[in-house]
Design an enzyme around this catalytic site. Sequence first.
Site, PDB file in Angstrom:
ATOM      1  N   ASP A  39      21.930  33.269  37.202  1.00 20.93           N
ATOM      2  CA  ASP A  39      21.497  34.574  37.719  1.00 20.93           C
ATOM      3  C   ASP A  39      21.271  34.511  39.235  1.00 20.93           C
ATOM      4  O   ASP A  39      20.997  35.532  39.875  1.00 20.93           O
ATOM      5  CB  ASP A  39      20.264  35.111  36.969  1.00 20.93           C
ATOM      6  CG  ASP A  39      19.063  34.191  37.063  1.00 20.93           C
ATOM      7  OD1 ASP A  39      19.176  33.085  37.634  1.00 20.93           O
ATOM      8  OD2 ASP A  39      17.986  34.577  36.554  1.00 20.93           O
ATOM      9  N   SER A  40      21.463  33.316  39.821  1.00 15.05           N
ATOM     10  CA  SER A  40      21.507  33.211  41.282  1.00 15.05           C
ATOM     11  C   SER A  40      22.640  34.067  41.835  1.00 15.05           C
ATOM     12  O   SER A  40      22.704  34.313  43.045  1.00 15.05           O
ATOM     13  CB  SER A  40      21.689  31.748  41.704  1.00 15.05           C
ATOM     14  OG  SER A  40      22.768  31.161  41.000  1.00 15.05           O
ATOM     15  N   ASP A  78      23.278  32.390  32.099  1.00 11.88           N
ATOM     16  CA  ASP A  78      21.845  32.702  32.186  1.00 11.88           C
ATOM     17  C   ASP A  78      21.514  34.026  31.507  1.00 11.88           C
ATOM     18  O   ASP A  78      22.225  35.014  31.700  1.00 11.88           O
ATOM     19  CB  ASP A  78      21.447  32.854  33.663  1.00 11.88           C
ATOM     20  CG  ASP A  78      20.785  31.613  34.227  1.00 11.88           C
ATOM     21  OD1 ASP A  78      20.333  30.759  33.434  1.00 11.88           O
ATOM     22  OD2 ASP A  78      20.714  31.512  35.460  1.00 11.88           O
ATOM     23  N   LYS A 108      21.216  30.034  28.902  1.00 10.61           N
ATOM     24  CA  LYS A 108      20.047  29.379  29.519  1.00 10.61           C
ATOM     25  C   LYS A 108      18.953  30.420  29.680  1.00 10.61           C
ATOM     26  O   LYS A 108      19.240  31.581  30.010  1.00 10.61           O
ATOM     27  CB  LYS A 108      20.416  28.773  30.880  1.00 10.61           C
ATOM     28  CG  LYS A 108      19.209  28.148  31.606  1.00 10.61           C
ATOM     29  CD  LYS A 108      19.606  27.222  32.731  1.00 10.61           C
ATOM     30  CE  LYS A 108      19.935  27.904  34.039  1.00 10.61           C
ATOM     31  NZ  LYS A 108      18.860  28.725  34.621  1.00 10.61           N
ATOM     32  N   GLU A 110      14.613  30.830  31.041  1.00 11.52           N
ATOM     33  CA  GLU A 110      13.497  30.198  31.759  1.00 11.52           C
ATOM     34  C   GLU A 110      12.239  30.230  30.899  1.00 11.52           C
ATOM     35  O   GLU A 110      11.933  31.249  30.274  1.00 11.52           O
ATOM     36  CB  GLU A 110      13.253  30.944  33.084  1.00 11.52           C
ATOM     37  CG  GLU A 110      14.426  30.830  34.033  1.00 11.52           C
ATOM     38  CD  GLU A 110      14.166  31.458  35.394  1.00 11.52           C
ATOM     39  OE1 GLU A 110      13.024  31.910  35.653  1.00 11.52           O
ATOM     40  OE2 GLU A 110      15.116  31.502  36.193  1.00 11.52           O
ATOM     41  N   GLU A 176      13.559  22.351  37.810  1.00  8.96           N
ATOM     42  CA  GLU A 176      13.778  22.834  39.182  1.00  8.96           C
ATOM     43  C   GLU A 176      12.570  22.528  40.056  1.00  8.96           C
ATOM     44  O   GLU A 176      11.428  22.854  39.712  1.00  8.96           O
ATOM     45  CB  GLU A 176      14.069  24.348  39.177  1.00  8.96           C
ATOM     46  CG  GLU A 176      14.285  24.871  40.602  1.00  8.96           C
ATOM     47  CD  GLU A 176      15.009  26.194  40.701  1.00  8.96           C
ATOM     48  OE1 GLU A 176      15.530  26.690  39.688  1.00  8.96           O
ATOM     49  OE2 GLU A 176      15.039  26.742  41.822  1.00  8.96           O
TER      50      GLU A 176
HETATM   51  O1  KIV Z   1      20.711  30.723  38.518  1.00  7.19           O
HETATM   52  C1  KIV Z   1      21.013  29.560  38.817  1.00  7.19           C
HETATM   53  O2  KIV Z   1      21.951  29.293  39.569  1.00  7.19           O
HETATM   54  C2  KIV Z   1      20.203  28.485  38.236  1.00  7.19           C
HETATM   55  C3  KIV Z   1      20.393  27.116  38.781  1.00  7.19           C
HETATM   56  C4  KIV Z   1      19.841  27.028  40.139  1.00  7.19           C
HETATM   57  C5  KIV Z   1      19.835  26.085  37.900  1.00  7.19           C
HETATM   58  O3  KIV Z   1      19.415  28.725  37.383  1.00  7.19           O
END
Ligand code: KIV
Length: 267
Positions: A39-40, A78, A108, A110, A176
């Site tokens: 989600d980055s 994510d 993924k 959190e 992280e």
């Molecule tokens: O969103 C993302 O890119 C991440 C990584 C930094 C692990 O969660």
Amino acid sequence: MPPDILARKGELPIVCLTAYTTPIALLVDQHCDVVLVGDSVGMALHGLPSTLGVTLDMMILHGKAVRRGISRALMVVDLPFGAYEESREQAFRSAARVMAETGCAAVKLEGGENMAETVRFLTARGIPVMAHIGLTPQSVNAFGGYKVQGRGPDGERIMRDAVAISEAGAFAVVLEKVAESLARLITGKIPIPTIGIGASVACDGQILVTDDMLGIFTDFRPRFVKRYAELGRDANQAIAMYAAEVRTRQFPTSEHVFGDAPQKSAK
Ligand code: KIV
């Protein structure tokens, strides 16, 4: 597949990078064990100030694009903020949509102890889960910034998080910005691979945001990112050269134009 990543615990370090588009997926797939549609993407591609504005539809759109570039790595997508925290049923619906529409192999999310029940619910229903603990960017407002985690009493909580999500069935966990000594302790204690980002070489694998390690953003230099290229600087120079050549009529030359007679390459 997720079991292959799980089996790498304590073995050859697991190589992970992010991708949000087909061309980058094609590049990273050749070298990585795991490709994360993170989600980055909100910050890296959409100019958002944090990951909080990223939606499930955005993740699915980018997930579909990445899927077209993956032929060997494990693809993980994510779950974005707001798409899984409300209930385990909401998490299942979001994860099932992501998997069905993108063709990814895992999701993924959190969270640690607070998400253990959700992780158990998903994994019991055929959804492989990678967890993400330590600094969890979707909670940046609760953390009060992107601070290093686990240097003080919060270390015990992070260790409990790691144990809880491992017992709940996650096949791997991202740590992280976790202090090195804690990352080492967690990696030694839990039976699933730890994937570090700013969490030291003690982890079972590493992940970086591809745009960061390629140096796309010239003024974003977090300590935990090693820059393997300076693409932002190089692109800036290339674009400046193009602009200058257009203005001085140095581009295009005869090489780049179509005359009246047929040429070998008509592309
Ligand atoms: O969103 C993302 O890119 C991440 C990584 C930094 C692990 O969660």
